[in-house]
Design a protein around this motif. Sequence first.
Motif, PDB file in Angstrom:
ATOM      1  N   ALA A 124       0.804  -1.047   0.008  1.00  0.00           N
ATOM      2  CA  ALA A 124       0.159   0.095   0.166  1.00  0.00           C
ATOM      3  C   ALA A 124       0.905   1.164   0.003  1.00  0.00           C
ATOM      4  CB  ALA A 124      -1.170  -0.015   1.178  1.00  0.00           C
ATOM      5  N   ILE A 125       2.081   1.141   0.334  1.00  0.00           N
ATOM      6  CA  ILE A 125       3.143   2.246   0.472  1.00  0.00           C
ATOM      7  C   ILE A 125       3.296   2.703  -0.841  1.00  0.00           C
ATOM      8  CG2 ILE A 125       5.358   3.218   1.041  1.00  0.00           C
ATOM      9  CD1 ILE A 125       3.624   3.139   3.557  1.00  0.00           C
ATOM     10  N   ALA A 126       3.622   1.754  -1.744  1.00  0.00           N
ATOM     11  CA  ALA A 126       3.913   2.066  -3.199  1.00  0.00           C
ATOM     12  C   ALA A 126       2.653   2.692  -4.036  1.00  0.00           C
ATOM     13  CB  ALA A 126       4.402   0.764  -3.841  1.00  0.00           C
ATOM     14  N   ALA A 127       1.580   2.137  -3.461  1.00  0.00           N
ATOM     15  CA  ALA A 127       0.214   2.638  -4.243  1.00  0.00           C
ATOM     16  C   ALA A 127       0.153   4.047  -3.617  1.00  0.00           C
ATOM     17  CB  ALA A 127      -0.841   1.636  -3.945  1.00  0.00           C
ATOM     18  N   GLY A 128       0.146   4.244  -2.378  1.00  0.00           N
ATOM     19  CA  GLY A 128       0.206   5.621  -2.054  1.00  0.00           C
ATOM     20  C   GLY A 128       1.135   6.497  -2.730  1.00  0.00           C
ATOM     21  N   GLU A 129       2.381   6.211  -2.779  1.00  0.00           N
ATOM     22  CA  GLU A 129       3.484   7.129  -3.145  1.00  0.00           C
ATOM     23  C   GLU A 129       3.031   7.391  -4.632  1.00  0.00           C
ATOM     24  OE1 GLU A 129       7.407   5.862  -0.519  1.00  0.00           O
ATOM     25  OE2 GLU A 129       6.873   4.963  -2.317  1.00  0.00           O
ATOM     26  N   ALA A 130       2.606   6.209  -5.444  1.00  0.00           N
ATOM     27  CA  ALA A 130       2.309   6.786  -6.804  1.00  0.00           C
ATOM     28  C   ALA A 130       1.265   7.738  -7.002  1.00  0.00           C
ATOM     29  CB  ALA A 130       1.947   5.104  -7.498  1.00  0.00           C
ATOM     30  N   SER A 131       0.371   7.695  -6.221  1.00  0.00           N
ATOM     31  CA  SER A 131      -0.806   8.845  -6.063  1.00  0.00           C
ATOM     32  C   SER A 131      -0.548  10.107  -5.774  1.00  0.00           C
ATOM     33  CB  SER A 131      -1.992   8.070  -5.646  1.00  0.00           C
ATOM     34  OG  SER A 131      -1.767   8.003  -4.429  1.00  0.00           O
ATOM     35  N   LEU A 132       0.767  10.188  -5.215  1.00  0.00           N
ATOM     36  CA  LEU A 132       0.999  11.698  -4.759  1.00  0.00           C
ATOM     37  C   LEU A 132       1.334  12.474  -5.912  1.00  0.00           C
ATOM     38  CD1 LEU A 132       3.496  10.813  -1.853  1.00  0.00           C
ATOM     39  CD2 LEU A 132       1.471  11.577  -1.599  1.00  0.00           C
ATOM     40  N   PRO A 133       0.999  14.086  -5.823  1.00  0.00           N
ATOM     41  CA  PRO A 133       1.261  14.737  -6.897  1.00  0.00           C
ATOM     42  C   PRO A 133       2.741  15.150  -6.715  1.00  0.00           C
ATOM     43  CG  PRO A 133      -0.608  15.769  -5.466  1.00  0.00           C
ATOM     44  CD  PRO A 133      -0.068  14.537  -4.610  1.00  0.00           C
ATOM     45  N   VAL A 134       3.438  15.285  -7.905  1.00  0.00           N
ATOM     46  CA  VAL A 134       4.974  15.717  -8.005  1.00  0.00           C
ATOM     47  C   VAL A 134       4.926  17.225  -8.262  1.00  0.00           C
ATOM     48  CG1 VAL A 134       5.340  13.342  -9.008  1.00  0.00           C
ATOM     49  CG2 VAL A 134       4.561  15.256 -10.518  1.00  0.00           C
ATOM     50  N   GLU A 135       6.061  17.753  -8.015  1.00  0.00           N
ATOM     51  CA  GLU A 135       6.280  19.010  -8.303  1.00  0.00           C
ATOM     52  C   GLU A 135       6.226  19.384  -9.655  1.00  0.00           C
ATOM     53  OE1 GLU A 135       6.682  21.348  -5.975  1.00  0.00           O
ATOM     54  OE2 GLU A 135       6.344  19.855  -4.375  1.00  0.00           O
ATOM     55  N   SER A 136       5.600  20.377  -9.996  1.00  0.00           N
ATOM     56  CA  SER A 136       5.237  20.682 -11.473  1.00  0.00           C
ATOM     57  C   SER A 136       6.479  21.143 -11.933  1.00  0.00           C
ATOM     58  CB  SER A 136       4.156  21.932 -11.512  1.00  0.00           C
ATOM     59  OG  SER A 136       4.108  22.339 -12.927  1.00  0.00           O
ATOM     60  N   PRO A 137       6.875  20.671 -13.283  1.00  0.00           N
ATOM     61  CA  PRO A 137       7.909  21.187 -14.177  1.00  0.00           C
ATOM     62  C   PRO A 137       7.702  22.460 -14.688  1.00  0.00           C
ATOM     63  CG  PRO A 137       6.909  19.623 -15.296  1.00  0.00           C
ATOM     64  CD  PRO A 137       6.096  19.653 -14.108  1.00  0.00           C
ATOM     65  N   TRP A 138       6.270  23.042 -14.722  1.00  0.00           N
ATOM     66  CA  TRP A 138       6.004  24.299 -15.437  1.00  0.00           C
ATOM     67  C   TRP A 138       5.974  25.460 -14.751  1.00  0.00           C
ATOM     68  CZ3 TRP A 138       1.476  20.661 -16.703  1.00  0.00           C
ATOM     69  CH2 TRP A 138       1.582  19.370 -17.423  1.00  0.00           C
ATOM     70  N   GLN A 139       6.114  26.380 -15.313  1.00  0.00           N
ATOM     71  CA  GLN A 139       5.804  27.910 -14.884  1.00  0.00           C
ATOM     72  C   GLN A 139       4.406  28.134 -14.724  1.00  0.00           C
ATOM     73  OE1 GLN A 139       8.236  30.606 -17.096  1.00  0.00           O
ATOM     74  NE2 GLN A 139      10.246  30.111 -15.792  1.00  0.00           N
ATOM     75  N   SER A 140       4.023  28.750 -13.754  1.00  0.00           N
ATOM     76  CA  SER A 140       2.473  28.962 -13.631  1.00  0.00           C
ATOM     77  C   SER A 140       2.502  30.642 -12.975  1.00  0.00           C
ATOM     78  CB  SER A 140       1.958  27.989 -12.738  1.00  0.00           C
ATOM     79  OG  SER A 140       2.524  28.062 -11.467  1.00  0.00           O
ATOM     80  N   ARG A 141       1.286  31.217 -13.129  1.00  0.00           N
ATOM     81  CA  ARG A 141       1.136  32.356 -12.538  1.00  0.00           C
ATOM     82  C   ARG A 141      -0.589  32.619 -12.795  1.00  0.00           C
ATOM     83  NH1 ARG A 141       2.737  31.846 -17.139  1.00  0.00           N
ATOM     84  NH2 ARG A 141       1.810  32.787 -19.048  1.00  0.00           N
ATOM     85  N   PHE A 142      -0.944  33.475 -11.378  1.00  0.00           N
ATOM     86  CA  PHE A 142      -2.441  33.797 -11.474  1.00  0.00           C
ATOM     87  C   PHE A 142      -2.778  35.047 -11.543  1.00  0.00           C
ATOM     88  CE2 PHE A 142      -1.726  34.254  -7.307  1.00  0.00           C
ATOM     89  CZ  PHE A 142      -2.809  35.220  -6.520  1.00  0.00           C
ATOM     90  N   GLN A 143      -3.854  35.478 -12.126  1.00  0.00           N
ATOM     91  CA  GLN A 143      -4.301  36.928 -11.868  1.00  0.00           C
ATOM     92  C   GLN A 143      -5.912  36.877 -11.449  1.00  0.00           C
ATOM     93  OE1 GLN A 143      -3.790  39.450 -15.375  1.00  0.00           O
ATOM     94  NE2 GLN A 143      -4.743  41.079 -14.441  1.00  0.00           N
ATOM     95  N   ALA A 144      -6.090  37.625 -10.637  1.00  0.00           N
ATOM     96  CA  ALA A 144      -7.629  37.897 -10.054  1.00  0.00           C
ATOM     97  C   ALA A 144      -8.208  39.270 -10.422  1.00  0.00           C
ATOM     98  CB  ALA A 144      -7.666  37.460  -8.565  1.00  0.00           C
ATOM     99  N   GLN A 145      -9.281  39.124 -10.702  1.00  0.00           N
ATOM    100  CA  GLN A 145      -9.909  40.528 -10.767  1.00  0.00           C
ATOM    101  C   GLN A 145     -11.415  40.600 -10.724  1.00  0.00           C
ATOM    102  OE1 GLN A 145      -8.815  42.862 -13.952  1.00  0.00           O
ATOM    103  NE2 GLN A 145     -10.855  44.057 -14.438  1.00  0.00           N
ATOM    104  N   GLY A 146     -12.177  41.262  -9.579  1.00  0.00           N
ATOM    105  CA  GLY A 146     -13.231  40.929  -9.239  1.00  0.00           C
ATOM    106  C   GLY A 146     -13.639  39.688  -8.711  1.00  0.00           C
ATOM    107  N   GLY A 147     -14.518  38.917  -9.064  1.00  0.00           N
ATOM    108  CA  GLY A 147     -14.687  37.375  -8.632  1.00  0.00           C
ATOM    109  C   GLY A 147     -14.165  36.418  -9.585  1.00  0.00           C
ATOM    110  N   ALA A 148     -13.483  36.804 -10.564  1.00  0.00           N
ATOM    111  CA  ALA A 148     -12.845  35.807 -11.727  1.00  0.00           C
ATOM    112  C   ALA A 148     -11.281  35.871 -11.093  1.00  0.00           C
ATOM    113  CB  ALA A 148     -13.217  36.287 -12.931  1.00  0.00           C
ATOM    114  N   LEU A 149     -10.739  34.416 -11.559  1.00  0.00           N
ATOM    115  CA  LEU A 149      -9.326  34.373 -11.420  1.00  0.00           C
ATOM    116  C   LEU A 149      -8.892  33.498 -12.767  1.00  0.00           C
ATOM    117  CD1 LEU A 149      -7.452  33.236  -8.156  1.00  0.00           C
ATOM    118  CD2 LEU A 149      -7.088  32.070 -10.143  1.00  0.00           C
ATOM    119  N   ALA A 150      -7.991  33.901 -13.095  1.00  0.00           N
ATOM    120  CA  ALA A 150      -7.225  33.046 -14.099  1.00  0.00           C
ATOM    121  C   ALA A 150      -5.882  32.474 -14.028  1.00  0.00           C
ATOM    122  CB  ALA A 150      -7.029  34.069 -15.594  1.00  0.00           C
TER     123      ALA A 150
END
Length: 714
Positions: free
Chosen positions: A174-200
């Motif tokens: 079950a340890i291996a199964a649990g580790e396989a389902s863990l999220p990994v660190e994203s290799p991608w750059q990201s950013r967010f912008q919020a305005q009013g009630g919307a967020l991109a």
Amino acid sequence: MLGLRGLAAIIGVLAGATGLLSPAHAQGPVSTDHVTAELVASAQAVVPGETIRIGLHKQIIPHWHTYWQNPGDSGLPTTIAWTLPEGASAGDILWPAPSRLAIGPIMNYGYEGAVTLLTDISVPADAPVGGSFPVRATIDWLVCEEICIPEQVELSLDLPVVAAGGDAGPAHPAIAAGEASLPVESPWQSRFQAQGGALALAIDAPGLRADSIEDIWFYADEWGVLNHAAPQALAVEAGRIVLNLKTGDSFAPDLAALNGVLVVKERTGDGVLTQAFHISAPAGAVTATGGGVAGLEIGFGTALIFALLGGLILNLMPCVFPVLSMKALSLVSHARSEPAVVRLHGFAYTAGVLASFAALAALLVALKAAGQQIGWGFQFQSPVFVLLVAYLLFAVGLSLSGVFTIGASVAGVGSGLAARSGYAGSFFTGVLATIVATPCTAPFMGAAMGFALAAPTPVLFAVFLVLGLGLALPYILLSLFPPLLRFLPRPGPWMERFKQFLAFPMYGAAIWLVWVLSLQAGADGVLAALAGMLLIAFAAWLYETTRGSGQVGRLTGGGVAALAALAAIVGGYIAADRAQLMSAQASGGMSAGESGAAATTPWQAYSPEKLAALRAEGRPVFVNFTAAWCITCLVNERVALNRPEIAEAFRGGNIAYLKGDWTNQDKAITEKLAEFGRSGVPLYLFYPAGQEARPVVLPQILTVDGILKDIGAG
């Protein structure tokens, strides 16, 4: 939502206090009515000074679920209280990627079936070799189906202590199964912008193809940062993901970083590949993609650039062509004039465009302040406005045909270029260009308009004025650089014939508007329009024939002509308004498409309930938000949506086709447009099969190949 969470916590405390939920600490699995749980380890022994990974393995009975660290709209996360030997310490729970658990309008995040929650435990360096390392845990969770039940178990695990280099034994499966389902660190750059009630949320993901995506969803780490149940509209272009989100009750405007888990499901030759990534997106500007990302995702500077480009492209749209033809004739007339005269005509035309866009922006601000939900082209939802514009274009056509003239020029066409009426004609042409441009939507405009309508008043005016500047830009450039006019043909007798020819696009535009009116107000509305046009034609003829008469004849003819024109306007207003009401009552809200000829691709009328029902059945759904007065929409239907290839693809893929008709005001459609950051039509959405699949936003200009690709059939 918070009430449910608080109630569940209170129940858990009370139940725990009574001792009904928890046996004594037990080795091995412990079962409640809904969950079997046990502690498992990454080794069968521990080594002093090292770290061992302990897992809480749960097997949940079918149809029930427990919760992730952010449980969503209701629920509580699992908690673990560790009791460890002195000097040992436990880290935080390592949470596997969750799933979405929708219950009516509620969206929860959690786990069904088997799940293993991992925790790293450090073993003290002085742990005695040959002794035992006892691990005790008191665990609380909330398990739910239609009802929620708090449960508590006490688990234990005793592991021998071995010397460094000794055989610690294998890990529990079950340890291996649990580790396989863990999220990994994203290799991608990201950013967010919020305005009013919307967020991109924008994520640069090279190599990710839009046609391979089965589903994408972002799970925020913290409760209430995002609206959990709101759709997460997706746009993908050249390996760039943009998710349109809605902020939640706990969102802080000064949020420095948006943290969470991004789950991406891609179709491959072997099935569906699921990947989960930890995302920590800093605040930053998010620009829109060509795929039609909501305007709220862009910054002020980008919105201005998009508005300028959108206005420039409007010049190529079919609704503006008749007016541009008139300006082309005017440019030829100006070609041999003094540069100062040419510039003044350019300024007059630009002033007419900018004044019209400023008036439109002021009207939008007033309607927004009154609580109205409005968007680009909203005025064409009024049958009275449609009728008046039809009258205007018909009158301009009569003038170009030579039935009547006003002064030395109408709309900047004719002689007397230095006369004041000529400049007034150029100004009027700018006004007319703006009026006939509003039924069209050009690329880039959707993002700019969405941004403007959600922005403060000064920003809205700025975006609208820049859009107008884009529309006027070709003519103003030619006016400011007169040498360019030398490339145009020389003036001559052909100009009078060409002027008369230009009347026919005007008549064609007027006919199209009468057709739009027929969809809004029925046969009585068409009768009112045709009767009004007859009166306008009579007024124009009478005015022209009596203009050269004596004073009595001129005043009589002009007065009767004015009364005839007034009767056309007032009578048309009353008849169109009444006819719209009677037509709506008679048709029960029949849409434009339902009253017209059957399209090649069969469709059903859109409603939020219909969309929800189809998605609940697991069917893929294509939604077309359109209007009879939207030229871009009609062209897209003719060249793409109504083609046999699309009809066949929809049939083969069991894709339901819904059409939302915005010809008349429709609150449900307006709200749906706003949900995707749009202020007007067209808007095209494709919902893949599965109730949890996220919609794909298609471009504003459609092609057959593009549609087939976006629906996964190309």
